[in-house]
Structures are given as C-alpha cells and as structure tokens.
Design an enzyme around this catalytic site. Structure first.
Site, PDB file in Angstrom:
ATOM      1  CB  ILE A  63      -0.914   0.039   1.237  1.00  0.00           C
ATOM      2  CG1 ILE A  63      -1.776  -1.218   1.319  1.00  0.00           C
ATOM      3  CG2 ILE A  63      -1.782   1.283   1.227  1.00  0.00           C
ATOM      4  CD1 ILE A  63      -2.559  -1.330   2.615  1.00  0.00           C
TER       5      ILE A  63
ATOM      6  N   GLY B 248       0.089 -19.731   7.957  1.00  0.00           N
ATOM      7  CA  GLY B 248       1.313 -18.970   7.767  1.00  0.00           C
ATOM      8  C   GLY B 248       1.144 -17.469   7.917  1.00  0.00           C
TER       9      GLY B 248
ATOM     10  CE  LYS C 222       3.316  -2.940   9.713  1.00  0.00           C
ATOM     11  NZ  LYS C 222       2.360  -3.977   9.243  1.00  0.00           N
TER      12      LYS C 222
END
Length: 408
Positions: free
Chosen positions: A131, A182, A200
């Site tokens: 993104i 996973g 973040k």
C-alpha cells in the site's frame, strides 16, 4: 551502470530479488536507468540459484564498491541492520528498507545521516506493505494540513478478527488457524499485542507531524482480551471490532498516537477491510479523507514497495529534503490518552440498567444472540476516558470488557 545491493535473503529479500530480476528490463526502460543486481548480503549459502554468484558475507564488499548506489535493507531487527544502514548512508549510498522496527527506533538519525551525505533513506515498505502511504503523505498530500490518520495496519490481527466476526470463532481458534496458514508466527506476540501496528503508527505520526514518535510513548493494546461476544455486539451495533493504529492532532499542537481495538461503524470504510488486507485512512483539510487499501504484508507485496523505493532512489539527484522529521527526547507533545474524550463500549455482568443510567445518564444499550439477562452491554456518552474509568471503578469486578469507539 548502477549496482543495487540487497541486505538479507529471507522472505522479503528473496522476493525483492525475484521481482527486480523479473522486471529489470522494463524497470530500466521505463525509468531511463541502467540498474543491475550487484550483491546480496547473507550469512547463509544459497547454492543453485541463478544469482548465487551475487552473494557475499562481508558488508565491506558493498561499502567499498563505488558502483553500488542503492541498498535495500530487508534483514529485519535493529542490529546489525542499524549499523549496516548507517554505514551505507555515510558512504553516500541511498538505502530503502522494509524494517519498521528500524525506522520507528532510528528513523530521525538515519534521515539526518542521509541528508548529511546527500543520499536518501526511504521506507515505503515499512508501514503498509504494497500500500503506498509514505510517498503520498510526503508528496501527493504535501500541500495539506493532516489532522488524523487511522488504519488497520496488521494483517494477522485483521484475519483473526475477521474469523471471529464471520465464522463465530473464538480468539484462540482463529489464532491457531492464522498460524496454520502462515499468517501468524509461532510466537505471535508482536502482532496480537499490537507491537507491529505500534511501530507503523510511530512512522506515520513522525512523518505527518514532523517529530520522532518512539514506540514507548504510544499507548498500545492488542487483541488478546477480545471475545466472540464483543464481536457479536459490534456486529449488532452496526460495525466491527478492528485493531486500529491511529494518530490525531489537537488544536494546542499535541498529538495522540495509539494502538487499540475499536468499534468501527459501518459508515467508515475501515469496518469492511477484512481477512489479511490492510486499510489506511488519512484525514486532511484539502481533501477531507482518503483511504488506501491492499495487501499489507507478504513476500511480493512488500517486495513491490521495496523495489519502488529502489527505483525512486536511483532516480533521485541528491537528498529528498521533505522526507525528514525532527529528533525528539521530550514526549511532552504526546497527549495523555486518558484525557481524550471518547465513547466506549462496556460489557458488564450483574450491573443493572438503573445503576448504569445513574453513572452515565443516557447510554446506548446493545444486544446479541444468547445474551444472559445479567449481562448488559452499552455505549457511553462521549467523556474523558479517565472519567469513564473512574465511574466504572465502582463496578470494576463486574466489567467483562471495554473497547473504544473510533470517532473519526
């Protein structure tokens, strides 16, 4: 010819090499460049690969080669990544990284080093995977005053919450499924306790508001205390529970970065971001709001952002002066989250409506299938969080859960 070097050949590193080599001719043609893969740094051996001759175990091979102009750090962790990246910048080599821990802890110092040595430090892949968010904040939206950012910044937790909502799964069962597929590590702490999202939002806060925000300054809550009942109440309320990383600015110039579960109403597009996808909403004075959506993690999505930064670094002539923020040792510009005015979802057992109304006045009561008569869930009026906590302290042994309501 310009050589690039890749530090690390794990999941993201191998994806970066794979994507670059696959599209190299097209990248060079479209951008007027002559990029070649020069080195891959890793302590392990990888015989039998088409590019096995590119591996080195010595960072000095990269530092001392004047043809290496761009380095991609995809090792992860803080050490030796920090030392390697700083050395590359001090040798005038631009660096791109996917390492959110590195940028959140050392971003200001590394941006300063890049400026001092007329090169660049870029980190598009550190916050949203594929993104694009760093470059839009820095450039496309650079003419606006940003006043808030809110996002689903971790695909693992979003997958777990999606399963709780759509499949009525308990948290532990959804986490086990995420690990089997996973999406979650064997030790999922960084994801489910909110540490990944915290790093973040630190990066986004620092870039948007110009001062380095450290993870230890950010109030962070994970999703381990959420229950299936909470997600059912959120759905009946007209929304969803999401792990939200956010930051907003106040009129006095302070900012409030946070990571916490939140009730997100269906009027907000973030409520519809499901599975392992991420979504980031940016609020500004010239455009109201913009949402960016896509795969926030994974081998090739993250590699896509790394390769994009490699191209940008190769095209740059000198330092990008706007990509910077101020180093800070004083956290006084961070607002105390308990003083923020919020609405809050509260679930209780053994507290009557009369007792709740006496505390809060008018509240919004919620319902769910199978709700016991003794269980009451409601949304409070907007009050300072510390005042909500103080009111509920009288019944703290009866409180089953509390979740903030996202109000922007």
């Amino acid at each position: 010819m310009t050589k690039i070097a890749v530090l690390g050949h794990g999941v993201v590193g191998s994806g970066t090499v794979e994507l670059f080599l696959k599209n190299k001719d097209n990248i060079n043609r479209k951008n007027g460049l002559d990029l070649e893969l020069g080195y891959i740094l890793d302590i392990r051996d990888f015989p039998g690969l088409p590019y096995s001759d590119k591996f080195t175990k010595d960072i000095n091979d990269i530092l001392n080669d004047p043809e290496v102009k761009v380095v991609a750090e995809v090792m992860g962790g803080l050490h030796p990544s920090f030392e390697f990246v700083k050395s590359c910048l001090e040798h005038g080599k631009s660096v791109t990284t996917s390492n959110k821990e590195l940028v959140a802890a050392k971003g200001a110092e590394l941006l300063k080093a890049a400026k001092e040595h007329d090169c660049n430090f870029m980190f598009e892949a550190s916050t949203g995977g594929a993104i694009p968010i760093i470059r839009p904040l820095d450039r496309c939206l650079g003419g606006n005053e940003i006043y808030a950012i809110a996002g689903i910044l971790n695909g693992t937790t979003n997958f777990i919450l999606t399963k709780m909502i759509s499949d009525n799964m308990a948290f532990d069962d959804a986490l086990k499924m995420a690990q089997e597929l996973g999406y979650a590590e064997k030790d999922p702490t960084a994801d489910i306790e909110g540490h990944d999202a915290c790093r973040k939002i630190c990066i986004l806060s620092s870039l948007a508001f110009g001062k380095h925000v450290y993870p230890e300054w950010v109030h962070t809550e994970g999703i381990t205390k959420l229950t299936l009942e909470d997600s059912m109440y959120a759905e009946n309320w007209g929304g969803a529970v999401k792990l939200i990383g956010s930051v907003k600015r106040f009129e006095d110039g302070t900012i409030l970065p946070m990571v916490r579960p939140a009730f997100v109403c269906n009027g907000n597009q973030l409520s519809y971001v499901s599975d392992v996808f991420n979504g980031i909403m940016v609020y500004g004075d010239g455009f109201d709001r913009i949402m960016m959506y896509g795969r926030g993690a994974g081998k090739l999505p993250t590699a896509s952002a790394v390769v994009g930064d490699i191209i940008d670094c190769a095209r740059q002539d000198g330092t990008s002066v706007s990509m910077t923020w101020e180093e800070c040792s004083d956290s006084s510009f961070i607002k105390d989250y308990t003083l923020d005015e919020v609405q809050m979802y509260i679930r209780t057992d053994g507290v009557s409506e009369n007792e709740i109304n006496a505390l809060f006045g008018e509240v919004e009561y919620l319902d769910r299938a199978g709700r016991p008569d003794s269980e009451k869930a409601f949304i409070t009026p907007k009050l300072r969080e510390c005042d909500i906590i103080e009111k509920m302290n009288k019944y703290k042994n009866n409180v089953l859960g509390t979740i903030r309501v996202l109000d922007f």
